[in-house]
Design an enzyme around this catalytic site. Structure first.
Site, short mmCIF file in Angstrom:
data_model
loop_
_atom_site.label_atom_id
_atom_site.label_comp_id
_atom_site.label_asym_id
_atom_site.label_seq_id
_atom_site.Cartn_x
_atom_site.Cartn_y
_atom_site.Cartn_z
N ASN A 69 10.19 -22.49 17.06
CA ASN A 69 9.07 -23.42 17.40
C ASN A 69 8.32 -23.82 16.15
O ASN A 69 7.82 -25.34 16.78
CB ASN A 69 8.10 -22.39 18.15
CG ASN A 69 6.31 -22.51 17.77
OD1 ASN A 69 6.77 -23.68 18.94
ND2 ASN A 69 5.54 -22.65 17.21
N VAL B 15 11.64 -22.86 7.67
CA VAL B 15 12.82 -22.24 8.67
C VAL B 15 13.84 -23.05 8.50
O VAL B 15 15.43 -22.90 8.69
CB VAL B 15 12.59 -22.34 9.65
CG1 VAL B 15 11.14 -21.62 10.51
CG2 VAL B 15 12.55 -24.17 10.30
N ALA C 263 1.82 -29.41 25.17
CA ALA C 263 0.32 -29.02 24.95
C ALA C 263 -0.32 -30.00 23.79
O ALA C 263 0.18 -30.78 23.15
CB ALA C 263 0.24 -27.58 23.66
N ARG D 257 -1.78 -29.52 17.26
CA ARG D 257 -2.50 -30.71 15.95
C ARG D 257 -1.13 -32.14 15.66
O ARG D 257 -1.42 -33.05 15.06
CB ARG D 257 -2.78 -30.60 14.75
CG ARG D 257 -1.56 -29.86 13.83
CD ARG D 257 -1.17 -29.34 12.25
NE ARG D 257 -0.18 -28.83 11.71
CZ ARG D 257 0.52 -28.81 10.93
NH1 ARG D 257 -0.60 -28.55 9.87
NH2 ARG D 257 1.58 -28.15 10.63
N LYS E 186 15.95 -33.10 18.50
CA LYS E 186 15.36 -32.21 19.55
C LYS E 186 16.26 -32.30 20.43
O LYS E 186 16.37 -31.69 21.33
CB LYS E 186 14.13 -32.68 20.53
CG LYS E 186 12.60 -32.23 20.18
CD LYS E 186 12.40 -30.59 19.10
CE LYS E 186 11.06 -30.89 19.23
NZ LYS E 186 10.75 -28.74 18.27
N ASP F 293 4.93 -18.24 9.65
CA ASP F 293 4.23 -19.96 8.89
C ASP F 293 4.94 -20.23 8.23
O ASP F 293 4.17 -19.23 7.26
CB ASP F 293 3.27 -19.94 9.55
CG ASP F 293 3.35 -21.82 10.37
OD1 ASP F 293 2.86 -21.60 11.91
OD2 ASP F 293 2.62 -22.74 9.90
N TYR G 23 12.87 -36.78 15.35
CA TYR G 23 12.53 -36.30 16.24
C TYR G 23 13.39 -36.11 17.58
O TYR G 23 13.38 -34.73 18.05
CB TYR G 23 11.25 -36.52 17.15
CG TYR G 23 10.56 -35.87 17.26
CD1 TYR G 23 10.30 -34.31 16.76
CD2 TYR G 23 9.91 -35.85 18.72
CE1 TYR G 23 9.29 -33.00 16.93
CE2 TYR G 23 9.30 -34.13 19.33
CZ TYR G 23 8.95 -33.20 18.20
OH TYR G 23 8.33 -32.69 19.43
N SER H 158 11.63 -31.55 23.36
CA SER H 158 10.25 -31.86 23.76
C SER H 158 11.49 -33.16 24.70
O SER H 158 12.41 -33.54 25.27
CB SER H 158 10.10 -32.68 22.15
OG SER H 158 9.52 -33.95 23.00
P1 NAI Z 1 2.19 -27.68 15.11
O1 NAI Z 1 1.82 -28.63 14.08
O2 NAI Z 1 0.39 -27.21 16.04
O3 NAI Z 1 2.32 -26.02 14.54
C1 NAI Z 1 3.64 -26.04 14.22
C2 NAI Z 1 4.00 -24.52 13.32
O4 NAI Z 1 5.30 -24.87 12.58
C3 NAI Z 1 2.39 -25.29 11.95
O5 NAI Z 1 2.10 -23.74 11.66
C4 NAI Z 1 3.80 -25.61 10.81
O6 NAI Z 1 3.24 -24.92 9.62
C5 NAI Z 1 4.84 -24.45 10.88
N1 NAI Z 1 5.63 -24.87 10.38
C6 NAI Z 1 6.42 -26.76 10.41
N2 NAI Z 1 7.10 -26.27 9.50
C7 NAI Z 1 8.08 -25.12 9.38
C8 NAI Z 1 8.80 -24.92 8.16
N3 NAI Z 1 9.32 -25.54 7.41
N4 NAI Z 1 8.91 -23.34 8.12
C9 NAI Z 1 8.20 -22.36 8.98
N5 NAI Z 1 6.90 -22.83 9.56
C10 NAI Z 1 6.73 -24.51 9.81
O7 NAI Z 1 2.68 -27.98 16.63
P2 NAI Z 1 2.94 -27.66 17.83
O8 NAI Z 1 2.58 -28.55 19.17
O9 NAI Z 1 2.06 -26.18 18.37
O10 NAI Z 1 4.36 -27.54 18.22
C11 NAI Z 1 5.17 -26.17 18.62
C12 NAI Z 1 6.40 -26.79 18.56
O11 NAI Z 1 6.30 -27.27 20.11
C13 NAI Z 1 7.55 -27.69 18.03
O12 NAI Z 1 8.48 -27.63 18.14
C14 NAI Z 1 7.07 -29.51 18.18
O13 NAI Z 1 8.17 -30.14 18.34
C15 NAI Z 1 7.41 -28.69 19.83
N6 NAI Z 1 7.13 -29.67 20.89
C16 NAI Z 1 4.91 -29.35 21.14
C17 NAI Z 1 4.23 -31.13 21.82
C18 NAI Z 1 3.36 -30.44 22.23
O14 NAI Z 1 2.67 -31.32 23.30
N7 NAI Z 1 2.14 -29.80 21.25
C19 NAI Z 1 5.68 -31.47 22.55
C20 NAI Z 1 6.85 -31.20 22.59
C21 NAI Z 1 7.68 -30.77 21.93
#
Ligand code: NAI
Length: 301
Positions: free
Chosen positions: A102, A76, A199, A202, A171, A39, A167, A154
């Site tokens: 992720n 990443v 889910a 943030r 995706k 992360d 986005y 997504s």
């Molecule tokens: P989140 O914001 O809670 O977690 C994402 C994590 O990725 C963060 O800790 C962030 O620091 C890290 N991150 C961001 N850019 C980065 C980089 N360049 N290199 C390394 N780490 C990096 O978000 P969440 O909701 O847990 O999302 C996880 C995945 O699920 C994402 O790909 C998101 O697009 C996808 N998603 C989430 C949905 C939801 O309802 N929460 C819906 C559809 C897709």
């Protein structure tokens, strides 16, 4: 019922410092996997200088529960970052069995207001990020003859969502990438499946109403991700929707279609007008495993 167990397996979770990724990392470790928690620790929109604490906190939590994990803070979205993440796994644990792509950010704007910087930032983290991390990992998995990869798409990428052109494009691109890796990994027992989660994290905390946010806990998504990471999962190329305990599969489908050329006759636009309903009738859809399957439909003899 046979148990899903990751003893002896090495897993990488990108964006594992928060939200969904954190829950995947904790639960993979609980079931025996050695985990690389990657992360960058940036802001939701990808800005900020980053912080090692996001990954460190998850690693500490895994160790406190008796598990094995190391942190990685690479971005990443760069080739060096992707190679650095793979190297962290190899240096610490000697191999890579599981990769969960992720990490993600959001920069929502309606299309006309979507400047190049917001297009590039989102495409870079999601789509280029999937390329940068998966490529070195895929090489190692091919050499080992085993791999389980979960990509993250997504509903916005599958169906579209107002204000998320960057986005959704990223995706959707991840689905295209996975469709190829499913084919290129098949001989090496590498399965590549695609998750569309819902889910409360943030990323969604100001998008989803509070009463729904409470109900869509990350915990409900993790079980199917763990299944797709396991040696029990022998499917590849599935797009799986998961949220609040509901799980389903999405797919690209093709209608039965209609051949409008009689002999050598090239159809006219008016022929298309007359037959549009038959061409687009989605009753009895077909599903293709790869691009060349379309040739079988073209009556080319
Ligand atoms: P989140 O914001 O809670 O977690 C994402 C994590 O990725 C963060 O800790 C962030 O620091 C890290 N991150 C961001 N850019 C980065 C980089 N360049 N290199 C390394 N780490 C990096 O978000 P969440 O909701 O847990 O999302 C996880 C995945 O699920 C994402 O790909 C998101 O697009 C996808 N998603 C989430 C949905 C939801 O309802 N929460 C819906 C559809 C897709």
């Amino acid at each position: 019922m046979s148990k899903i167990d990751f003893s002896g397996k090495v897993a990488i979770v990108t964006g594992g410092g928060a939200g969904l990724g954190k829950d995947y990392a904790l639960n993979l470790a609980k079931r025996g996997a050695k985990v690389v928690v990657n992360d960058l620790g940036g802001m939701r929109d990808g800005t900020g200088s980053g912080s090692s604490s996001a990954a460190d906190i998850v690693v500490d939590e895994i160790k406190a529960q008796g598990g094995v994990a190391v942190a990685n803070y690479d971005n990443v979205a760069t080739v060096e970052g992707g190679e650095g993440i793979a190297k962290t796994a190899i240096d610490a644990f000697g191999k890579i069995d599981i990769l969960i792509n992720n990490a993600g950010i959001l920069r929502d704007k309606s299309f006309v207001k979507l400047e190049e910087s917001n297009w590039d930032a989102v495409l870079n983290v999601h789509l280029k990020g999937a390329y940068c991390v998966t490529r070195p990992v895929f090489k190692i998995m091919k050499e080992n003859g085993y791999g389980r990869i979960v990509m993250t798409t997504s509903a916005a990428g599958i169906f579209g969502n107002f204000g998320q052109a960057n986005y959704s494009a990223a995706k959707s691109g991840i689905v295209g990438l996975s469709n190829v890796l499913k084919l290129e990994g098949a001989k090496s027992n590498i399965k590549v499946n695609i998750l569309a989660p819902v889910a409360g994290t943030r990323l969604t905390d100001d998008i989803v109403p509070p009463q729904i946010f409470e109900k869509i806990k990350v915990d409900y998504v993790t079980p199917i991700v763990l299944y797709m990471c396991s040696d029990k999962c022998n499917d590849s190329g599935c797009i799986i929707n998961a949220g609040a305990g509901y799980y389903s599969k999405s797919a690209m489908a093709t209608s039965l279609g209609k051949n409008l050329s009689e002999g050598d006759k090239i159809p006219t636009p008016e022929d298309v007008l007359e037959n549009w309903d038959a061409i687009t009738d989605m009753d009895n859809p077909k599903y293709f495993d790869q691009a060349n399957d379309i040739f079988g439909e073209l009556s080319l003899q």
